[in-house]
Motif scaffolding. Sequence first.
Motif, PDB file in Angstrom:
ATOM      1  N   GLU A  36      50.978  25.173  60.630  1.00  0.00           N
ATOM      2  CA  GLU A  36      51.057  25.959  59.399  1.00  0.00           C
ATOM      3  C   GLU A  36      52.365  26.730  59.439  1.00  0.00           C
ATOM      4  N   ALA A  37      53.259  26.425  58.522  1.00  0.00           N
ATOM      5  CA  ALA A  37      54.591  27.021  58.536  1.00  0.00           C
ATOM      6  C   ALA A  37      54.778  27.976  57.364  1.00  0.00           C
ATOM      7  N   THR A  38      55.416  29.099  57.649  1.00  0.00           N
ATOM      8  CA  THR A  38      55.851  30.041  56.621  1.00  0.00           C
ATOM      9  C   THR A  38      57.367  30.126  56.707  1.00  0.00           C
ATOM     10  N   VAL A  39      58.035  29.892  55.585  1.00  0.00           N
ATOM     11  CA  VAL A  39      59.492  29.877  55.558  1.00  0.00           C
ATOM     12  C   VAL A  39      60.008  31.113  54.826  1.00  0.00           C
ATOM     13  N   LEU A  40      60.939  31.817  55.454  1.00  0.00           N
ATOM     14  CA  LEU A  40      61.607  32.944  54.803  1.00  0.00           C
ATOM     15  C   LEU A  40      62.693  32.372  53.893  1.00  0.00           C
ATOM     16  N   SER A  41      62.623  32.690  52.609  1.00  0.00           N
ATOM     17  CA  SER A  41      63.470  32.005  51.635  1.00  0.00           C
ATOM     18  C   SER A  41      64.011  32.967  50.583  1.00  0.00           C
ATOM     19  N   LYS A  42      65.161  32.642  50.065  1.00  0.00           N
ATOM     20  CA  LYS A  42      65.717  33.372  48.920  1.00  0.00           C
ATOM     21  C   LYS A  42      64.939  33.053  47.645  1.00  0.00           C
ATOM     22  N   ASP A  43      64.350  31.861  47.599  1.00  0.00           N
ATOM     23  CA  ASP A  43      63.579  31.417  46.436  1.00  0.00           C
ATOM     24  C   ASP A  43      62.241  30.857  46.931  1.00  0.00           C
ATOM     25  N   PRO A  44      61.301  31.736  47.297  1.00  0.00           N
ATOM     26  CA  PRO A  44      60.064  31.265  47.933  1.00  0.00           C
ATOM     27  C   PRO A  44      59.217  30.351  47.059  1.00  0.00           C
ATOM     28  N   VAL A  45      59.236  30.529  45.752  1.00  0.00           N
ATOM     29  CA  VAL A  45      58.446  29.657  44.883  1.00  0.00           C
ATOM     30  C   VAL A  45      58.950  28.219  44.984  1.00  0.00           C
ATOM     31  N   CYS A  46      60.272  28.049  44.902  1.00  0.00           N
ATOM     32  CA  CYS A  46      60.860  26.710  44.992  1.00  0.00           C
ATOM     33  C   CYS A  46      60.641  26.111  46.385  1.00  0.00           C
ATOM     34  N   THR A  47      60.846  26.916  47.426  1.00  0.00           N
ATOM     35  CA  THR A  47      60.687  26.420  48.791  1.00  0.00           C
ATOM     36  C   THR A  47      59.256  25.977  49.051  1.00  0.00           C
ATOM     37  N   ALA A  48      58.289  26.778  48.603  1.00  0.00           N
ATOM     38  CA  ALA A  48      56.877  26.421  48.799  1.00  0.00           C
ATOM     39  C   ALA A  48      56.539  25.117  48.095  1.00  0.00           C
ATOM     40  N   ARG A  49      57.028  24.969  46.868  1.00  0.00           N
ATOM     41  CA  ARG A  49      56.728  23.762  46.090  1.00  0.00           C
ATOM     42  C   ARG A  49      57.398  22.525  46.692  1.00  0.00           C
ATOM     43  N   GLN A  50      58.652  22.679  47.089  1.00  0.00           N
ATOM     44  CA  GLN A  50      59.423  21.525  47.535  1.00  0.00           C
ATOM     45  C   GLN A  50      59.006  21.031  48.926  1.00  0.00           C
ATOM     46  N   PHE A  51      58.601  21.960  49.801  1.00  0.00           N
ATOM     47  CA  PHE A  51      58.362  21.574  51.197  1.00  0.00           C
ATOM     48  C   PHE A  51      56.892  21.651  51.608  1.00  0.00           C
ATOM     49  N   GLY A  52      56.034  22.075  50.708  1.00  0.00           N
ATOM     50  CA  GLY A  52      54.622  22.138  51.033  1.00  0.00           C
ATOM     51  C   GLY A  52      54.304  23.151  52.120  1.00  0.00           C
ATOM     52  N   VAL A  53      54.929  24.310  52.030  1.00  0.00           N
ATOM     53  CA  VAL A  53      54.742  25.375  53.018  1.00  0.00           C
ATOM     54  C   VAL A  53      54.374  26.670  52.304  1.00  0.00           C
ATOM     55  N   ARG A  54      53.958  27.655  53.103  1.00  0.00           N
ATOM     56  CA  ARG A  54      53.873  29.022  52.595  1.00  0.00           C
ATOM     57  C   ARG A  54      55.283  29.591  52.684  1.00  0.00           C
ATOM     58  N   SER A  55      55.688  30.382  51.728  1.00  0.00           N
ATOM     59  CA  SER A  55      57.036  30.942  51.755  1.00  0.00           C
ATOM     60  C   SER A  55      57.015  32.359  51.213  1.00  0.00           C
ATOM     61  N   VAL A  56      57.816  33.229  51.830  1.00  0.00           N
ATOM     62  CA  VAL A  56      57.920  34.613  51.388  1.00  0.00           C
ATOM     63  C   VAL A  56      59.391  34.966  51.194  1.00  0.00           C
ATOM     64  N   LEU A  57      59.621  35.989  50.395  1.00  0.00           N
ATOM     65  CA  LEU A  57      60.980  36.425  50.104  1.00  0.00           C
ATOM     66  C   LEU A  57      61.631  36.972  51.363  1.00  0.00           C
TER      67      LEU A  57
END
Length: 366
Positions: A36-57
């Motif tokens: 289960e991966a959570t990615v720190l992202s500038k655009d968490p909505v796009c990152t979550a959708r594109q990579f199938g991960v949880r993402s936070v700002l």
Amino acid sequence: MPRVVISGYYGFDNIGDEAVLHAMLQALRAAVPGLEATVLSKDPVCTARQFGVRSVLRDNLGQVWRSLKGADLLISGGGGLLQDVTGPKSIIYYLSIVAMARLLGKPVFFYAQGIGPVRTAWGKNMVRIVANRVDAITVRDTDSREELTALGVTRPAIEVTADPVLGLDPALIDVARGKEILSSLGLGSGPVAGISVRPWKNARGYLEVLARGADDLAALGWQVLLVPMHRNVDLDCCREVAARMSEPAFLLEKSADYLDILALTANLDLAIGMRLHFLIFSSLFGVPLVGIPYDPKVNRFLQSVGLPPGLSAERLDYRELSARLAQVLAERAKLGSQLRERVAPLQKEALKNAELAAELLRGCGV
């Protein structure tokens, strides 16, 4: 269920970094069942959708803290995160995330990072202090290991692997999709030379030299395609090269994701590039390369695949570029074959990063 947080330059629409994240997740999911991966992202909505991960700002420290608190491991990487050539923000940010994880008692893995240049005294001190407190370090080239050693990093042992993108299987790339993209841009059946440029400092001379080199290729029957790897940053430079040319050129002006660019690159016959991952993409498919380094990481990669140093962007000379292009065109088949041979062991090294992450998780009882 093993839970990791991944910190890197994600969500900025940079094709190279998005491909790094794709390759990391692909390798990690194969090595760590149920990840289960959570990615720190500038655009968490796009990152979550594109990579199938949880993402936070990535800039929301509350969200980052809560994500780290619930994680079993922080993965910092991949990419060239620890450098201060572009200013102090990069080192401060990425090492602050590492420090937060250590405060929470979480293990930290530097994953296939490219280190440096680190030129300021405070930057060197920060890297030394923090890196000596992480649990595992892999770097993508020997120069990065030497840089960390010179900075005084003595533990843990630093292992040289390879850039995560080199772990991708070229056979899984949709080559037909790349042909469709080229066709939609108006390219025909002739050989295609892809050119990747980016802005660098206040230099402009290299754009004129590249335009002259591209004109020479066009005069020989080549189709010239300009490829922005970080669209919002590179597009104006690509347009400028095309405008300076006497012969017609093609430009990938519309938005494209990393899978599109990989597919497109698979259909190139020659690659001339400033961007590191444009050259890495090309090497995966055995496309002969001419590197135009703006940063040491480009020459480090060229060295790793047995190629001579590139031609400096800041001092790019038309005669040198012409000579290098003539050499590559004369030896194109041989160079393509050599690239494939050199990349094969690097693919195994790239996948080793995920295997080491899996070992670290198991060692923590996860």
